[in-house]
Design a protein around this motif. Structure first.
Motif, PDB file in Angstrom:
ATOM      1  N   PRO A  60       0.809  -1.235   0.000  1.00  0.00           N
ATOM      2  CA  PRO A  60       0.000   0.000   0.000  1.00  0.00           C
ATOM      3  C   PRO A  60       0.835   1.276   0.000  1.00  0.00           C
ATOM      4  O   PRO A  60       0.469   2.253  -0.652  1.00  0.00           O
ATOM      5  CB  PRO A  60      -0.830  -0.135   1.282  1.00  0.00           C
ATOM      6  CG  PRO A  60      -0.899  -1.602   1.541  1.00  0.00           C
ATOM      7  CD  PRO A  60       0.424  -2.146   1.082  1.00  0.00           C
ATOM      8  N   ASP A  61       1.964   1.284   0.725  1.00  0.00           N
ATOM      9  CA  ASP A  61       2.804   2.493   0.753  1.00  0.00           C
ATOM     10  C   ASP A  61       3.399   2.775  -0.619  1.00  0.00           C
ATOM     11  O   ASP A  61       3.466   3.932  -1.063  1.00  0.00           O
ATOM     12  CB  ASP A  61       3.928   2.329   1.782  1.00  0.00           C
ATOM     13  CG  ASP A  61       3.395   2.300   3.208  1.00  0.00           C
ATOM     14  OD1 ASP A  61       2.261   2.774   3.421  1.00  0.00           O
ATOM     15  OD2 ASP A  61       4.102   1.790   4.095  1.00  0.00           O
ATOM     16  N   LYS A  88      16.749   1.404  -3.365  1.00  0.00           N
ATOM     17  CA  LYS A  88      16.975   2.269  -2.207  1.00  0.00           C
ATOM     18  C   LYS A  88      15.824   2.052  -1.241  1.00  0.00           C
ATOM     19  O   LYS A  88      14.656   2.186  -1.606  1.00  0.00           O
ATOM     20  CB  LYS A  88      17.046   3.736  -2.627  1.00  0.00           C
ATOM     21  CG  LYS A  88      17.248   4.675  -1.446  1.00  0.00           C
ATOM     22  CD  LYS A  88      17.380   6.127  -1.885  1.00  0.00           C
ATOM     23  CE  LYS A  88      17.555   7.035  -0.668  1.00  0.00           C
ATOM     24  NZ  LYS A  88      17.719   8.460  -1.038  1.00  0.00           N
ATOM     25  N   GLN A  89      16.165   1.701  -0.012  1.00  0.00           N
ATOM     26  CA  GLN A  89      15.141   1.428   0.987  1.00  0.00           C
ATOM     27  C   GLN A  89      15.344   2.307   2.205  1.00  0.00           C
ATOM     28  O   GLN A  89      16.438   2.819   2.447  1.00  0.00           O
ATOM     29  CB  GLN A  89      15.173  -0.048   1.384  1.00  0.00           C
ATOM     30  CG  GLN A  89      14.895  -0.999   0.230  1.00  0.00           C
ATOM     31  CD  GLN A  89      14.839  -2.441   0.676  1.00  0.00           C
ATOM     32  OE1 GLN A  89      14.987  -2.743   1.849  1.00  0.00           O
ATOM     33  NE2 GLN A  89      14.604  -3.340  -0.276  1.00  0.00           N
ATOM     34  N   GLU A  94       8.440   4.793   9.063  1.00  0.00           N
ATOM     35  CA  GLU A  94       8.148   6.201   9.341  1.00  0.00           C
ATOM     36  C   GLU A  94       8.950   7.117   8.421  1.00  0.00           C
ATOM     37  O   GLU A  94       8.462   8.178   8.004  1.00  0.00           O
ATOM     38  CB  GLU A  94       8.462   6.537  10.802  1.00  0.00           C
ATOM     39  CG  GLU A  94       7.506   5.908  11.810  1.00  0.00           C
ATOM     40  CD  GLU A  94       7.769   4.434  12.025  1.00  0.00           C
ATOM     41  OE1 GLU A  94       8.811   3.943  11.535  1.00  0.00           O
ATOM     42  OE2 GLU A  94       6.926   3.757  12.670  1.00  0.00           O
ATOM     43  N   ASP A  95      10.178   6.712   8.101  1.00  0.00           N
ATOM     44  CA  ASP A  95      11.009   7.517   7.204  1.00  0.00           C
ATOM     45  C   ASP A  95      10.411   7.541   5.797  1.00  0.00           C
ATOM     46  O   ASP A  95      10.416   8.579   5.120  1.00  0.00           O
ATOM     47  CB  ASP A  95      12.437   6.959   7.154  1.00  0.00           C
ATOM     48  CG  ASP A  95      13.131   7.053   8.507  1.00  0.00           C
ATOM     49  OD1 ASP A  95      12.731   7.907   9.308  1.00  0.00           O
ATOM     50  OD2 ASP A  95      14.064   6.257   8.751  1.00  0.00           O
ATOM     51  N   LEU A 100       7.165  10.383   1.589  1.00  0.00           N
ATOM     52  CA  LEU A 100       5.972  10.468   0.739  1.00  0.00           C
ATOM     53  C   LEU A 100       5.196  11.748   1.018  1.00  0.00           C
ATOM     54  O   LEU A 100       4.673  12.384   0.099  1.00  0.00           O
ATOM     55  CB  LEU A 100       5.085   9.242   0.957  1.00  0.00           C
ATOM     56  CG  LEU A 100       5.666   7.896   0.526  1.00  0.00           C
ATOM     57  CD1 LEU A 100       4.670   6.778   0.803  1.00  0.00           C
ATOM     58  CD2 LEU A 100       6.050   7.903  -0.948  1.00  0.00           C
ATOM     59  N   ASP A 101       5.090  12.124   2.310  1.00  0.00           N
ATOM     60  CA  ASP A 101       4.396  13.367   2.653  1.00  0.00           C
ATOM     61  C   ASP A 101       5.104  14.572   2.033  1.00  0.00           C
ATOM     62  O   ASP A 101       4.457  15.512   1.546  1.00  0.00           O
ATOM     63  CB  ASP A 101       4.341  13.532   4.172  1.00  0.00           C
ATOM     64  CG  ASP A 101       3.384  12.550   4.835  1.00  0.00           C
ATOM     65  OD1 ASP A 101       2.502  12.033   4.121  1.00  0.00           O
ATOM     66  OD2 ASP A 101       3.539  12.288   6.033  1.00  0.00           O
ATOM     67  N   LYS A 102       6.417  14.523   2.022  1.00  0.00           N
ATOM     68  CA  LYS A 102       7.200  15.637   1.496  1.00  0.00           C
ATOM     69  C   LYS A 102       6.978  15.822  -0.004  1.00  0.00           C
ATOM     70  O   LYS A 102       6.675  16.921  -0.471  1.00  0.00           O
ATOM     71  CB  LYS A 102       8.679  15.402   1.779  1.00  0.00           C
ATOM     72  CG  LYS A 102       9.598  16.492   1.231  1.00  0.00           C
ATOM     73  CD  LYS A 102      11.059  16.169   1.534  1.00  0.00           C
ATOM     74  CE  LYS A 102      11.989  17.220   0.918  1.00  0.00           C
ATOM     75  NZ  LYS A 102      13.419  16.920   1.183  1.00  0.00           N
TER      76      LYS A 102
END
Length: 325
Positions: A60-61, A88-89, A94-95, A100-102
């Motif tokens: 989902p993310d 890249k992980q 939370e990171d 994604l919010d940014k």
């Protein structure tokens, strides 16, 4: 489409699935091991619903990340491509969510700036008048709002359009007959799109029928397809609305239904029928069985229960009497 950043295009013969020329195979970079391989056939016409549906359920993310990239309508950066492919992980979920919010906020701000720029350009200078575009939009409005063709000829409606137009050249409003002709011209393309959709559908289709006679003596029949999409959503679609010439017999209706199913490539794809007349249902089933036999389609009918025949094309019929609509 950014969805391809989340899948590995498999070109070797290691997917373990039967393939014909033109089929493509994609392995998702995310989800539980072993990672799932999805096939896009030629008949699907490059439909991406299977890929997006799998990503939504498996990760989902990452699906949210895909939606951000798609809404932004600009190519993914090298860093974004690496995140999508799992190269890249993030150490913590939370990171990832903060990242994604940014980019989501940055995308929203960029889209707002673009909309404002287009609005200013529109206010500064209107493009040249396109009569064909106007008539196309008018037709789409009639269809979407279930308006009669004659609506375009009402003086009040025409006065409204003339006032809104308020520019040169003078507004030419097509007649009801012209609008009907334009809608008829849209039909072949629509049939092609629906036929392609049904070809990509993994599930069987059930058909419900309703026939009635109008107060002025015209007989009609509605044919509705019920199915579950490849994403697991139950849907129904009116695929035909036809005038019945002659009596409401099962034989007469079977001929009309067969033509409709043939038009959309649904012959041999029907799981069940339901209509509001038990006696007509009997003759309809018999007429359909004869056509299926002639077409080489194995047919199965039951009186009150559904009987499945695995690994064969079949038609099972629910002979149920329901209230007339």
């Amino acid at each position: 489409n950014p969805i391809y950043h989340f899948f590995d295009n498999i070109t070797k013969k290691d997917h373990g699935q039967k393939a014909i020329k033109g089929d493509k195979f994609f392995k998702c970079f995310h989800g539980e091991s072993p990672r799932k391989v999805l096939k896009i056939t030629v008949a699907m016409r490059s439909s991406l619903s299977g890929l997006t549906g799998h990503l939504k359920g498996a990760a989902p993310d990452m699906f949210r990340f895909y939606e951000i990239l798609k809404d932004r309508k600009t190519p993914a950066t090298a860093e974004e491509a690496d995140i999508a492919s799992g190269k890249k992980q993030f150490a913590k979920r939370e990171d990832l969510l903060a990242y994604l919010d940014k980019i989501s906020s940055a995308t929203a701000l960029n889209q707002q700036t673009i909309r404002e720029a287009f609005a200013r350009a529109q206010e500064t200078k209107l493009g040249p008048w396109d009569q064909a575009k106007f008539e196309q939009l008018l037709v789409e409005w009639l269809v979407a709002c279930d308006q009669p063709f004659s609506e375009v000829e009402r003086p009040e409606f025409q006065d409204l359009l003339h006032y809104v137009h308020h520019r040169e050249p003078a507004l030419e409003i097509p007649s009801g007959k012209t609008v009907k002709r334009r809608i008829d011209d849209m039909l072949p393309e629509l049939i092609t799109e629906l036929k392609s959709f049904f070809a990509s559908l993994e599930a069987q289709v059930s058909i419900s029928l309703d026939a009635w006679t109008s107060s002025n003596g015209y007989a009609f029949m509605a044919i509705v397809a019920h199915y579950v999409t490849n994403e697991g959503k139950l849907e129904e679609l009116l695929i035909d609305f036809v005038e019945l010439i002659g009596e409401h017999s099962g034989e007469n209706m079977a001929e009309v239904i067969w033509e409709s199913l043939e038009r959309y490539g649904l012959i041999g794809r029907v799981m069940a029928f339901m209509m509001d007349n038990a006696s007509n249902n009997d003759t309809l089933v018999a007429a359909f069985e004869r056509r299926c036999t002639e077409a080489g389609i194995r047919f199965s009918a039951t009186d009150s229960r559904l009987r499945c025949m695995p690994h064969t094309i079949h038609l099972a019929v629910l002979q149920v009497c329901v209230c007339s609509i």
